[in-house]
Design an enzyme around this catalytic site. Structure first.
Site, PDB file in Angstrom:
ATOM      1  N   HIS A  31       0.844  -1.191   0.000  1.00 13.65           N
ATOM      2  CA  HIS A  31       0.000   0.000   0.000  1.00 13.65           C
ATOM      3  C   HIS A  31       0.877   1.237   0.000  1.00 13.65           C
ATOM      4  CE1 HIS A  31      -0.300   0.454   4.714  1.00 13.65           C
ATOM      5  NE2 HIS A  31       0.915   0.201   4.321  1.00 13.65           N
ATOM      6  N   CYS A  59       6.015   5.698   4.736  1.00 16.06           N
ATOM      7  CA  CYS A  59       4.823   5.018   4.208  1.00 16.06           C
ATOM      8  C   CYS A  59       4.198   5.777   3.043  1.00 16.06           C
ATOM      9  CB  CYS A  59       3.788   4.810   5.309  1.00 16.06           C
ATOM     10  SG  CYS A  59       4.380   3.719   6.613  1.00 16.06           S
ATOM     11  N   HIS A 116       4.924   0.276  -0.502  1.00 16.81           N
ATOM     12  CA  HIS A 116       5.732  -0.643   0.296  1.00 16.81           C
ATOM     13  C   HIS A 116       4.820  -1.778   0.748  1.00 16.81           C
ATOM     14  CE1 HIS A 116       3.796   1.924   3.241  1.00 16.81           C
ATOM     15  NE2 HIS A 116       3.963   0.948   4.133  1.00 16.81           N
ATOM     16  N   HIS A 131       3.825  -5.247   3.451  1.00 10.43           N
ATOM     17  CA  HIS A 131       3.841  -5.796   4.807  1.00 10.43           C
ATOM     18  C   HIS A 131       3.461  -7.274   4.768  1.00 10.43           C
ATOM     19  CE1 HIS A 131       4.092  -1.904   6.818  1.00 10.43           C
ATOM     20  NE2 HIS A 131       3.151  -1.466   5.997  1.00 10.43           N
ATOM     21  N   ASP A 185      -4.574 -10.936  -0.211  1.00 13.77           N
ATOM     22  CA  ASP A 185      -3.260 -11.568  -0.290  1.00 13.77           C
ATOM     23  C   ASP A 185      -2.578 -11.280  -1.629  1.00 13.77           C
ATOM     24  OD1 ASP A 185      -1.126 -13.037   0.761  1.00 13.77           O
ATOM     25  OD2 ASP A 185      -1.833 -14.896  -0.158  1.00 13.77           O
ATOM     26  N   HIS A 186      -1.351 -10.777  -1.535  1.00 13.84           N
ATOM     27  CA  HIS A 186      -0.535 -10.410  -2.699  1.00 13.84           C
ATOM     28  C   HIS A 186      -1.219  -9.363  -3.573  1.00 13.84           C
ATOM     29  CE1 HIS A 186       1.651 -13.965  -1.358  1.00 13.84           C
ATOM     30  NE2 HIS A 186       2.694 -13.407  -1.943  1.00 13.84           N
ATOM     31  N   GLU A 234       0.669  -5.115  11.619  1.00 14.25           N
ATOM     32  CA  GLU A 234       1.281  -4.639  10.386  1.00 14.25           C
ATOM     33  C   GLU A 234       2.798  -4.845  10.440  1.00 14.25           C
ATOM     34  OE1 GLU A 234       0.452  -0.590   8.203  1.00 14.25           O
ATOM     35  OE2 GLU A 234       1.774  -0.266   9.921  1.00 14.25           O
TER      36      GLU A 234
END
Length: 136
Positions: free
Chosen positions: A13, A32, A38, A40, A77-78, A123
């Site tokens: 995000h 961020c 970036h 997580h 996811d991904h 996170e």
């Protein structure tokens, strides 16, 4: 009785508020706000509460896992949260907002006999966010 299931997903995000200047965004979100985003390795804990049934369970673990997989994990996811989730086309994908979105998805798909009482998202090792039923 409460049961917490732990799930993992990877997502990217970028935190950026369109109404702020680039400098204001950098001050507010720091690293961020990286223009390239970036990622997580998120950990999400889903807590349910209910009575123990005659089988000694408050809910089927298989049903809970399937619900979380279908309602949440397949969506995030991904993924790039800013790009791939309509919920974040007009909202900043902070983890606070992500917890709220995940709660809404779960409530919409809920089929378990126990009730949803918490969504906890880690996170990083230092940042964890918790939505709890009945709390602000």
């Amino acid at each position: 009785m409460k049961l917490t299931g732990r799930y993992r997903f990877v997502a990217a995000h970028r935190l950026d508020t369109p109404t702020l200047t680039p400098e204001q965004n950098r001050r507010l979100y720091g690293k961020c706000n990286n223009p390239y985003g970036h990622g997580h390795d998120y950990i999400v804990d889903i807590t349910i509460e209910g009575a123990v049934d005659s089988d000694g369970l408050i809910a089927s673990r298989e049903q809970m896992d399937a619900l979380v997989k279908n309602a949440v994990l397949q969506r995030v996811d991904h993924k790039n949260l800013n790009v791939d989730l309509a919920e974040f086309h007009s909202a900043v994908p902070t983890t606070e907002n992500l917890a709220t979105v995940i709660r809404a998805w779960l409530e919409e798909a809920w089929t378990l006999p126990a009730k949803l009482v918490a969504v906890r998202i880690s996170e990083t090792e230092r940042n964890t966010f918790i939505w709890e039923a009945g709390k602000v």
